[in-house]
Design a protein around this motif. Structure first.
Motif, PDB file in Angstrom:
ATOM      1  N   UNK A   1      -0.663  30.349 -16.232  1.00  0.00           N
ATOM      2  CA  UNK A   1      -2.061  29.899 -16.280  1.00  0.00           C
ATOM      3  C   UNK A   1      -2.915  30.792 -15.377  1.00  0.00           C
ATOM      4  N   UNK A   2      -3.974  31.364 -15.932  1.00  0.00           N
ATOM      5  CA  UNK A   2      -4.830  32.254 -15.161  1.00  0.00           C
ATOM      6  C   UNK A   2      -5.611  31.476 -14.107  1.00  0.00           C
ATOM      7  N   UNK A   3      -6.165  32.217 -13.144  1.00  0.00           N
ATOM      8  CA  UNK A   3      -6.912  31.594 -12.056  1.00  0.00           C
ATOM      9  C   UNK A   3      -8.138  30.850 -12.575  1.00  0.00           C
ATOM     10  N   UNK A   4      -8.846  31.431 -13.555  1.00  0.00           N
ATOM     11  CA  UNK A   4     -10.054  30.794 -14.078  1.00  0.00           C
ATOM     12  C   UNK A   4      -9.729  29.490 -14.795  1.00  0.00           C
ATOM     13  N   UNK A   5      -8.629  29.487 -15.565  1.00  0.00           N
ATOM     14  CA  UNK A   5      -8.208  28.257 -16.254  1.00  0.00           C
ATOM     15  C   UNK A   5      -7.797  27.205 -15.239  1.00  0.00           C
ATOM     16  N   UNK A   6      -7.035  27.618 -14.213  1.00  0.00           N
ATOM     17  CA  UNK A   6      -6.579  26.682 -13.185  1.00  0.00           C
ATOM     18  C   UNK A   6      -7.756  26.092 -12.420  1.00  0.00           C
TER      19      UNK A   6
END
Length: 228
Positions: A1-6
């Motif tokens: 999971x990417x930082x922006x999604x997280x």
């Protein structure tokens, strides 16, 4: 999971949980579950909230394509700060059981207008018969449709819906959807399984203060962040 999604997931989850506990749709789900089969009430309420979350995220995602990114960022900041002040004001000035009493009165009036307790008992008997029917047929249950419609229109225009739109405009929409759906699932399940007792044991004022503070934190973070 990417930082922006997280990041979108975390913000959406926290916002949803603190916004929905003690909300009118929370109490509606709790009261409906005490009168009708929990499985149908949970399916109807959760289905409505999932649809509302996805629609709100789509609107928020599309907003930067209709309005400049800079303006949507500023609008989101103002929304968070405004909702924060609104939530704090409600928590400090409104009565603890006001929403619960209001929802109970509305559902009682609806029950009387539809024929009273006799019709409700007949409906419960019909629900027992419907449990033997195929799963697809149960989606047309009046109880499920009632729970869906009450929740959907109860959430329409609510500050949690507008906040989801603003969050999706400023964060990763996928993360916002996933966090919102998980938050809605947790709150709705808690409401259906024991929402009235849970609401009486948790101070609505404390939840409101926590939610308002969270909105303000989001607003400050949005104000301090740069526009991509």
């Amino acid at each position: 999971m990417s930082l922006s999604v997280a990041q979108g997931f975390t913000k959406s989850l926290a916002m949803t949980v603190l916004s929905e506990i003690g909300d009118k749709t929370f109490f509606a789900a709790a009261i409906l579950a005490m009168r009708h089969p929990r499985r149908l009430v949970l399916s109807g309420c959760l289905g409505a909230l999932i649809v509302m979350t996805i629609l709100s995220a789509i609107v928020g995602w599309a907003a930067p394509n209709l309005v400049s990114r800079k303006w949507t960022h500023h609008i989101t900041t103002l929304l968070f700060l405004g909702f924060g002040v609104w939530s704090l004001w409600e928590a400090l000035h409104d009565g603890e059981a006001e929403d619960l009493d209001e929802v109970e009165a509305q559902l009682d009036a609806d029950l009387k207008s539809n024929g009273g307790e006799t019709k409700e008992k007949n409906q419960d008997s019909d629900d027992l018969k419907k449990q033997r029917q195929p799963l697809l047929a149960q989606f047309f249950s009046p109880i499920l449709l009632k729970a869906f419609s009450i929740t959907f229109f109860g959430e329409w225009g609510d500050k949690s819906q507008l906040a989801t739109i603003g969050l999706a405009a400023d964060e990763n929409p996928l993360g916002v959807v996933l966090g919102g759906i998980l938050g809605q699932a947790l709150c709705t399940t808690a409401a259906v399984l024991g929402g009235k007792s849970l609401a009486s044991s948790i101070s609505e004022r404390i939840v409101g203060l926590a939610g308002g503070s969270l909105f303000i934190v989001f607003g400050i973070q949005s104000y301090l962040s740069t526009v991509e």
